[in-house]
Design a protein around this motif. Sequence first.
Motif: not given
Length: 434
Positions: A157-161
Amino acid sequence: MRFYSTNSPTSTVSAEEALFHSMPADKGLYMPTPLPKPGRAFFDALADKSLADIGFAISQLFFGDEISEQDLYAINQRAFSFDTPVINLRDELGILELFHGPSLAFKDVGARYMAAMMSHFSKRNDKEVHILVATSGDTGGAVAMGFHNVPGVRVSILYPTGRVSDLQEKQLTTLGGNIQAFEVAGSFDDCQAIVKQAFLDKELNSQLALSSANSINIFRLIPQGFYYVRAYGQVRDAGKPVVFSTPSGNFGNLSAGVLVQQMGLPVHHFVAATNLNQVVPSYIKSGVYAPMTTVATISNAMDVGAPSNFVRLAHLHGDQHDAFRTNISGYYFDDEQTRQEMKRLHDQYNYVACPHTAIGVLGLEQYRKESGESFTGVALATAHPAKFKPLVEEVIGRPVAVPERLAVMADQTKRSIQIDNDYESFKEAFLQAV
């Protein structure tokens, strides 16, 4: 059922291919063909049933020649152990609560259906499937919980910091096992671009079986149509036209509604309600589609400046602007308007809404004012307010109870891999992790 790419309508693939290889090589998006059109009578007979029964009946239309009736029934029973009730605030205004699943967000519907489908098909294969998914908040939690410990599947899962709520982040980063989170120094659009590039990376795809659980995957979108049918069954006795207002970011949710409408569900009109990332409302007004740099807002799950599913929405309307704007009205609202509506819903109706849900109600009421029509309006409540606890409590001035299944995550340790905002950084970290 076959699936074609929006960029190559004459070339089709099987359901299994569309499920596991969610993005065609030509960079289009898969659509079903032929689209089943059972008509209004089918939906009138179905609409009072449970979400699982609705899913089973519609799934038979799509996959009855490929998956046995027994397996389709089991898939839908496994996916939908919860309901999606409409809460009536007053005459002609209802809230469709889509947050009664495990992750407390509407994404549970699509994610759990996909997980059940992949589990069914993967029994035929020995190769491990690697799911890549970008999230602006709720998708990641729903996918993580839907696919956690599913045999033969690993999820990244890629998520924006800094752009998801604390509890949303805990849902992405604390399960462990077959779930891995990558924290990207960028926006959701950056995360989505990395995922899309991975699907087009021939070297990476030669090593691993990649698939997506974002709404670019048609199997995420199809089941989202089920709860529009369930909602219609709960409000049709009012005897008025039904209008749905859908808080929108990547526009998979709205695309699903239009899909079942074209199958025969009698929806009078749709409202696309957004925050300041107003790409689609601006298109409806001008006829020009112009992606924008993402704007960060308090309704973070809708912070999308280049919505992938605009292609599907336009395609469903024959790529004709007039047809699009006849069926869908679009409105956008800023953070202050969102806060005011959250407070109004609480003070006037004693209803606690997340910021996304408040935007849905705002869009519905704006359409009511401009159209002058009499209709039953249903705004989609996309997430439980506890997922945005600090914000909601600040706005309404009282504590918000956190459901136990979310509260247990609050004290767990976050585990994520931090990466720069570029594809090569992700690829290196991803290959090391797998």
